[in-house]
Design an enzyme around this catalytic site. Structure first.
Site, PDB file in Angstrom:
ATOM      1  N   HIS A  53      -4.373  -4.568   0.674  1.00  0.00           N
ATOM      2  CA  HIS A  53      -2.900  -3.709   0.352  1.00  0.00           C
ATOM      3  C   HIS A  53      -2.400  -3.778   2.119  1.00  0.00           C
ATOM      4  O   HIS A  53      -2.524  -4.178   2.811  1.00  0.00           O
ATOM      5  CB  HIS A  53      -3.190  -2.617   0.772  1.00  0.00           C
ATOM      6  CG  HIS A  53      -2.759  -1.235   0.629  1.00  0.00           C
ATOM      7  ND1 HIS A  53      -2.282  -1.192  -0.489  1.00  0.00           N
ATOM      8  CD2 HIS A  53      -2.639  -0.348   1.227  1.00  0.00           C
ATOM      9  CE1 HIS A  53      -1.089   0.402  -0.371  1.00  0.00           C
ATOM     10  NE2 HIS A  53      -1.731   0.470   1.095  1.00  0.00           N
TER      11      HIS A  53
ATOM     12  N   HIS B 103       3.468   3.795   3.840  1.00  0.00           N
ATOM     13  CA  HIS B 103       2.854   2.399   2.640  1.00  0.00           C
ATOM     14  C   HIS B 103       3.500   3.424   1.294  1.00  0.00           C
ATOM     15  O   HIS B 103       3.716   4.385   1.158  1.00  0.00           O
ATOM     16  CB  HIS B 103       1.645   2.308   3.088  1.00  0.00           C
ATOM     17  CG  HIS B 103       0.647   3.283   2.888  1.00  0.00           C
ATOM     18  ND1 HIS B 103      -0.474   2.856   1.714  1.00  0.00           N
ATOM     19  CD2 HIS B 103       0.851   4.218   2.058  1.00  0.00           C
ATOM     20  CE1 HIS B 103      -1.092   3.949   1.789  1.00  0.00           C
ATOM     21  NE2 HIS B 103      -0.559   5.238   2.023  1.00  0.00           N
TER      22      HIS B 103
ATOM     23  N   CYS C  95       3.415  -1.822  -2.495  1.00  0.00           N
ATOM     24  CA  CYS C  95       3.214  -2.413  -1.179  1.00  0.00           C
ATOM     25  C   CYS C  95       3.718  -3.498  -0.470  1.00  0.00           C
ATOM     26  O   CYS C  95       4.420  -2.999   0.875  1.00  0.00           O
ATOM     27  CB  CYS C  95       1.392  -2.399  -1.027  1.00  0.00           C
ATOM     28  SG  CYS C  95       0.277  -3.494  -1.359  1.00  0.00           S
TER      29      CYS C  95
END
Length: 356
Positions: free
Chosen positions: A319, A331, A270
């Protein structure tokens, strides 16, 4: 008259067979009673989601340790280069004094103070005025320079030793984080192995089976309720400025697989994706999501987000993605998925970050 003969006892072979059969039946019954039934898809999803989230938490710790490791490695390399150059300069200075001593010896007029060449601590001699009086100004300057070089080298060697110990510590931390990630992923795979490939994709909300088949580039049709699945490509509004440029760069990576610790170009995690995307827009972001969370102005209202803003998820901020407009995030989600669009509501949103 009725017969009163006693029934013939069963043979030993028959008794053995019956006993073995009964024992097997009891064992199977006990096994059945204690065997764990296959979890439902909902139960499997809850367990797998938990394990994947823990793996991603460990991934950001891995990324932090990797960043620290690389920084220390660079510092150690620079220190070792400085020590090598300093030692070379020191050797040249010693060689110069050595040549002078040789010349004086041949002429029979060697200066006794040049015995300093045999000492590892010229400062001891330089502290004595009587010694200095016997030296030429040039010799004294050279000896002072040698002493300074020796002190500097000793300090640099000490610093390098400390950095090497720190480097070894980060290497161990890297190994621990890697084992933790792999352990979580293995646990998740064990749960998923009880299901078919189609069921695994439904449970994980992935664009491919969890066993690694290539994804479809994020075009999974639409959100599947309760699965955390990816959405079809949204009507992404045009971004502006650096955020818009970062979003445009990230869109070029749609469909590439997630892999922990990856920074492209074949795969991403990520924060690796967001760091690279902003790099294409001329902005240098930190490596891990927790640091990226502090890279700009925080925006707590989703209605105020603009395309390209960083969006941070989960309480520990492990995240990060890029806001794609219309309630969507672009993402790299987790193992078993690809870079894709997804509904923001699939994860606990914390805040956005407007960079630059």
């Amino acid at each position: 008259m009725a017969s009163h003969r006693r029934p013939k006892p069963p043979s030993r072979t028959r008794v053995t067979v019956l006993t073995a059969t009964a024992a097997a039946a009891v064992a199977l019954s006990a096994q059945s009673a204690h065997a764990d039934p296959r979890p439902s898809k909902a139960e499997a999803k809850a367990e797998v989601d938990k394990l994947y989230e823990e793996a991603e938490q460990a991934t950001e710790k891995f990324n932090g340790a990797k960043e620290q490791h690389d920084k220390l490695q660079k510092q150690v390399d620079e220190l070792q280069d400085r020590v090598a150059r300093g030692q070379e300069e020191l050797n040249k200075l010693r060689d110069g004094l050595g040549s002078l001593a040789t010349a004086q010896y041949r002429s029979g007029s060697i200066d006794p103070t040049l015995q300093l060449l045999l000492s590892s601590d010229p400062d001891t001699y330089l502290e004595k005025a009587s010694t200095l009086n016997q030296l030429s100004a040039k010799q004294a300057d050279t000896l002072r320079l040698i002493a300074a070089k020796q002190r500097a080298l000793a300090q640099q060697r000490k610093e390098a030793t400390t950095k090497l110990a720190d480097l070894e510590s980060t290497r161990k931390a890297l190994g621990e984080r890697q084992r933790e990630i792999q352990g979580k992923l293995a646990e998740a795979q064990k749960v998923l192995n009880a299901f078919s490939e189609k069921e695994r994709a439904e449970i994980t909300g992935s664009d491919k089976g969890a066993d690694g088949a290539k994804g479809t580039g994020g075009k999974s049709g639409g959100d599947s309720a309760g699965t955390g699945g990816s959405s079809s490509h949204p009507n992404v509004p045009a971004g502006s400025g650096r955020g818009g440029a970062a979003l445009g760069a990230a869109q070029s990576q749609l469909g590439k697989p997630y892999h922990y610790g990856a920074t492209g170009m074949a795969s991403w995690d990520c924060s690796g994706l967001t760091q690279w995307a902003y790099g294409q827009a001329g902005v240098s972001l930190p490596r891990i999501s927790q640091d990226q969370a502090n890279a700009g102005t925080r925006i707590y209202s989703q209605s105020q987000l603009q395309p390209g803003d960083l969006v941070i998820f989960y309480g520990d901020q492990h995240h990060v993605g890029l806001y794609a407009g219309n309630g969507q995030v672009l993402h790299a989600p987790r193992t078993g998925t690809v870079v894709r669009y997804e509904a923001m509501g699939n994860m606990p949103f914390q805040f956005g970050v407007r960079v630059g």
